[in-house]
Design a protein around this motif. Structure first.
Motif, PDB file in Angstrom:
ATOM      1  N   ALA A   1       5.373   4.856 -48.232  1.00  0.00           N
ATOM      2  CA  ALA A   1       5.019   3.614 -47.281  1.00  0.00           C
ATOM      3  C   ALA A   1       5.396   3.864 -45.906  1.00  0.00           C
ATOM      4  CB  ALA A   1       5.715   2.406 -47.979  1.00  0.00           C
TER       5      ALA A   1
ATOM      6  N   HIS B   1      -4.881  -0.035 -46.760  1.00  0.00           N
ATOM      7  CA  HIS B   1      -3.599   0.508 -46.036  1.00  0.00           C
ATOM      8  C   HIS B   1      -3.000  -0.488 -45.282  1.00  0.00           C
ATOM      9  CE1 HIS B   1      -5.932   4.197 -47.003  1.00  0.00           C
ATOM     10  NE2 HIS B   1      -4.786   4.840 -47.093  1.00  0.00           N
ATOM     11  N   LYS B   2      -1.893  -0.308 -44.823  1.00  0.00           N
ATOM     12  CA  LYS B   2      -1.201  -1.075 -43.806  1.00  0.00           C
ATOM     13  C   LYS B   2      -1.714  -1.291 -42.531  1.00  0.00           C
ATOM     14  CE  LYS B   2       3.796  -1.649 -42.931  1.00  0.00           C
ATOM     15  NZ  LYS B   2       5.099  -1.092 -42.825  1.00  0.00           N
TER      16      LYS B   2
ATOM     17  N   GLN C   1      -2.321   4.166 -42.654  1.00  0.00           N
ATOM     18  CA  GLN C   1      -0.816   4.397 -42.767  1.00  0.00           C
ATOM     19  C   GLN C   1      -0.905   3.507 -44.311  1.00  0.00           C
ATOM     20  OE1 GLN C   1       1.491   1.451 -40.530  1.00  0.00           O
ATOM     21  NE2 GLN C   1       2.965   2.908 -40.537  1.00  0.00           N
ATOM     22  N   ARG C   2       0.126   4.288 -45.036  1.00  0.00           N
ATOM     23  CA  ARG C   2       0.215   3.964 -46.516  1.00  0.00           C
ATOM     24  C   ARG C   2       1.084   2.576 -46.622  1.00  0.00           C
ATOM     25  NH1 ARG C   2      -1.048   8.077 -50.890  1.00  0.00           N
ATOM     26  NH2 ARG C   2      -0.362   6.448 -51.902  1.00  0.00           N
ATOM     27  N   SER C   3       0.681   1.983 -47.597  1.00  0.00           N
ATOM     28  CA  SER C   3       1.854   0.802 -47.953  1.00  0.00           C
ATOM     29  C   SER C   3       2.331   0.910 -49.213  1.00  0.00           C
ATOM     30  CB  SER C   3       0.561  -0.607 -48.093  1.00  0.00           C
ATOM     31  OG  SER C   3      -0.237  -0.285 -48.853  1.00  0.00           O
ATOM     32  N   ARG C   4       2.095   1.823 -49.801  1.00  0.00           N
ATOM     33  CA  ARG C   4       2.496   2.235 -51.300  1.00  0.00           C
ATOM     34  C   ARG C   4       2.099   3.581 -51.618  1.00  0.00           C
ATOM     35  NH1 ARG C   4      -2.038  -0.276 -52.206  1.00  0.00           N
ATOM     36  NH2 ARG C   4      -3.290   0.610 -53.883  1.00  0.00           N
TER      37      ARG C   4
END
Length: 134
Positions: A29, A103-104, A21-24
């Protein structure tokens, strides 16, 4: 200007696929992708993927086996006569447990769950190939 190649790893353990999972950036995001990153000048695509998996997931080169290409190239943001090409490779997790360093969150999904993942738009192009790989 030459194309920039970004490699992505379809990390498979048993019949599950690792998604990150992308954080930026803000527009991506919270969405999910295959882990990976840019190929540096003078670096092989497989070498870049091993390096990126170490940086993003904390996996050593001996933890993973990078295999064949998965699916076709996906062209991203064509700008100033430069195209970013996204390429996926099959990656077998030999040992170790990935951890989200960049990543998140991380999660393992089955082929049946692939369509329900909130993918980044580019990675959607590989859904059929990913389902077949699982």
């Amino acid at each position: 200007m030459p194309n920039q190649v970004v490699v992505a790893g379809a990390v498979i353990r048993g019949s599950t696929l690792l998604v990150a999972q992308r954080s930026r950036p803000p527009e991506l995001a919270g969405r999910w992708e295959l882990p990976g990153g840019k190929v540096a000048p003078g670096e092989s695509e497989r070498g870049a993927l091993v390096r990126e998996l170490a940086e993003e997931l904390g996996l050593d080169a001996s933890d993973v086996a990078v295999g064949d290409r998965l699916g076709g190239d996906i062209a991203l943001n064509r700008a100033l006569n430069r195209t970013t090409i996204l390429r996926a490779y099959r990656v077998r997790l030999i040992r170790g447990e990935p951890h989200a360093h960049d990543h998140k969150a991380l999660r393992w999904v089955t082929a049946a769950e692939l369509p329900d993942v909130d993918w980044v738009p580019a990675d959607r192009g590989w859904l059929n190939d990913l389902a077949q790989a699982l």
